[in-house]
Design a protein around this motif. Structure first.
Motif, PDB file in Angstrom:
ATOM      1  N   ILE A 100       0.856  -1.184   0.000  1.00  0.00           N
ATOM      2  CA  ILE A 100       0.000   0.000   0.000  1.00  0.00           C
ATOM      3  C   ILE A 100       0.893   1.236   0.000  1.00  0.00           C
ATOM      4  O   ILE A 100       1.638   1.476   0.961  1.00  0.00           O
ATOM      5  N   SER A 101       0.823   2.009  -1.070  1.00  0.00           N
ATOM      6  CA  SER A 101       1.652   3.211  -1.151  1.00  0.00           C
ATOM      7  C   SER A 101       0.911   4.407  -0.565  1.00  0.00           C
ATOM      8  O   SER A 101      -0.158   4.784  -1.041  1.00  0.00           O
ATOM      9  N   ALA A 102       1.508   4.986   0.472  1.00  0.00           N
ATOM     10  CA  ALA A 102       0.937   6.191   1.077  1.00  0.00           C
ATOM     11  C   ALA A 102       1.594   7.446   0.530  1.00  0.00           C
ATOM     12  O   ALA A 102       1.429   8.532   1.099  1.00  0.00           O
ATOM     13  N   GLY A 103       2.326   7.311  -0.575  1.00  0.00           N
ATOM     14  CA  GLY A 103       2.945   8.474  -1.199  1.00  0.00           C
ATOM     15  C   GLY A 103       4.458   8.412  -1.132  1.00  0.00           C
ATOM     16  O   GLY A 103       5.054   7.550  -0.486  1.00  0.00           O
ATOM     17  N   ASN A 104       5.092   9.357  -1.828  1.00  0.00           N
ATOM     18  CA  ASN A 104       6.551   9.462  -1.860  1.00  0.00           C
ATOM     19  C   ASN A 104       6.972  10.873  -1.498  1.00  0.00           C
ATOM     20  O   ASN A 104       6.224  11.833  -1.705  1.00  0.00           O
ATOM     21  N   PHE A 105       8.186  10.989  -0.975  1.00  0.00           N
ATOM     22  CA  PHE A 105       8.686  12.310  -0.603  1.00  0.00           C
ATOM     23  C   PHE A 105      10.208  12.294  -0.699  1.00  0.00           C
ATOM     24  O   PHE A 105      10.804  11.346  -1.217  1.00  0.00           O
ATOM     25  N   LYS A 106      10.848  13.332  -0.240  1.00  0.00           N
ATOM     26  CA  LYS A 106      12.303  13.413  -0.276  1.00  0.00           C
ATOM     27  C   LYS A 106      12.833  13.845   1.090  1.00  0.00           C
ATOM     28  O   LYS A 106      12.174  14.592   1.817  1.00  0.00           O
ATOM     29  N   LEU A 107      14.005  13.346   1.416  1.00  0.00           N
ATOM     30  CA  LEU A 107      14.688  13.740   2.647  1.00  0.00           C
ATOM     31  C   LEU A 107      16.151  14.030   2.336  1.00  0.00           C
ATOM     32  O   LEU A 107      16.706  13.525   1.349  1.00  0.00           O
ATOM     33  N   ASP A 108      16.768  14.798   3.191  1.00  0.00           N
ATOM     34  CA  ASP A 108      18.172  15.131   3.022  1.00  0.00           C
ATOM     35  C   ASP A 108      19.028  13.868   3.128  1.00  0.00           C
ATOM     36  O   ASP A 108      18.934  13.108   4.097  1.00  0.00           O
ATOM     37  N   GLY A 109      19.858  13.631   2.118  1.00  0.00           N
ATOM     38  CA  GLY A 109      20.668  12.424   2.102  1.00  0.00           C
ATOM     39  C   GLY A 109      21.641  12.351   3.262  1.00  0.00           C
ATOM     40  O   GLY A 109      21.888  11.271   3.810  1.00  0.00           O
ATOM     41  N   GLY A 110      22.200  13.477   3.656  1.00  0.00           N
ATOM     42  CA  GLY A 110      23.111  13.485   4.797  1.00  0.00           C
ATOM     43  C   GLY A 110      22.426  13.059   6.072  1.00  0.00           C
ATOM     44  O   GLY A 110      22.973  12.279   6.866  1.00  0.00           O
ATOM     45  N   ALA A 111      21.212  13.547   6.289  1.00  0.00           N
ATOM     46  CA  ALA A 111      20.454  13.149   7.479  1.00  0.00           C
ATOM     47  C   ALA A 111      20.118  11.668   7.440  1.00  0.00           C
ATOM     48  O   ALA A 111      20.115  10.990   8.473  1.00  0.00           O
ATOM     49  N   MET A 112      19.851  11.138   6.254  1.00  0.00           N
ATOM     50  CA  MET A 112      19.486   9.732   6.127  1.00  0.00           C
ATOM     51  C   MET A 112      20.668   8.786   6.333  1.00  0.00           C
ATOM     52  O   MET A 112      20.481   7.603   6.618  1.00  0.00           O
TER      53      MET A 112
END
Length: 286
Positions: A6-18
């Motif tokens: 079940i896909s609740a959507g997509n987003f982006k996060l800072d790669g350094g934080a990840m």
């Protein structure tokens, strides 16, 4: 039993934080960033149909926050939680249980919605119980300063106010066997207190919903730990323990946050546990 992604959507996060202290020159090989250092992130939930029970694991961010809030996370794509349920023939009112791996906003925000006149909040799943555990609930409702921005009271308190909240029994060790919802649960404390990792027995396979213990396939090396984790040294030990078990037993790892890899298996190598195979949910669930 049937399983549905079940896909609740997509987003982006800072790669350094990840990826915390891991240099970009290493993590960008598996998780390429855009010009603003943002990487693709999914909110991939899992629906379990087992007899008369429909259990939804995690619910994404939801849609009730402000445009300013969503502006920080750069949503992309057209997937929504309700549309994804509908594509599989289900309605939110059909859900009997919502299992939350933990209560950070990107895992539980879809559990709560505005009421009709937007004067308050109500549960998005009218006929479901919402499952957490007592230690994590206390952690989320009395948040530390590091995680306070991730525990939004409008995502959490309405579950209790509705009378729909229930708690999973806590284990004496790391794993609850055959929990109230019929699957095993691995408890991990490095990312946040008492995060719960479901381990589902499906047609002779063990499907592990990895939540934030393993956000993406790029996080397989043990030192690749998110900057968001409250106890990163503990994450190292928990991840190593779980991945060794997964490699020994050929577990199928369902990746909640990897926008491009749905399910992986892992194997032992001279460098530690590494990627064995990348699979689609269609490969496993059909």
């Amino acid at each position: 039993m049937n399983l549905y992604p079940i896909s609740a959507g997509n987003f982006k996060l800072d790669g350094g934080a990840m990826f915390g202290v891991v240099p970009k020159s290493l993590w960008q090989r598996s998780n390429p960033a855009n010009a603003n250092n943002m990487i693709d992130i999914a909110a991939r939930c899992l629906l379990i149909e087992d007899g008369n029970r429909l259990v939804l694991i995690d619910t994404g961010m939801g849609d009730k926050q402000s445009s300013k809030f969503f502006g920080y996370y750069h949503p992309w794509g057209n997937d929504t939680l309700n549309n994804s349920l509908k594509q599989h023939g289900f309605h939110p009112d059909d859900i009997t249980d919502v299992f939350m791996t933990h209560l950070h906003f990107d895992h539980c925000g879809g559990s709560i919605t505005w009421n009709n006149d937007k004067t308050g909040y109500e549960t998005a799943f009218k006929n479901a119980y919402f499952w957490s555990n007592k230690k994590h609930w206390q952690w989320a409702t009395q948040p530390n300063r590091r995680e306070k921005a991730s525990f939004l009271k409008e995502n959490i308190l309405p579950m209790e106010e509705s009378g729909q909240l229930k708690f999973i029994a806590l284990p004496e060790e790391d794993i609850v066997k055959n929990s109230e919802l019929g699957f095993d649960i691995f408890f991990a404390n490095g990312h946040t207190e008492k995060q719960m990792i479901p381990m589902i027995n499906y047609k002779g396979k063990t499907i592990c919903f990895m939540a934030d213990l393993l956000p993406t396939a790029g996080h397989l090396p043990i030192p690749y730990v998110m900057g968001f984790d409250t106890r990163p040294l503990l994450t190292l030990d928990e991840k190593e323990k779980f991945l060794n078990i997964a490699a020994n037993n050929n577990y199928y790892l369902f990746l909640e946050h990897d926008a491009h890899n749905e399910i992986i298996t892992v194997k032992h190598t001279e460098k530690g546990v590494r990627l064995a195979n990348v699979l689609s949910t269609k490969d496993i669930f059909n």
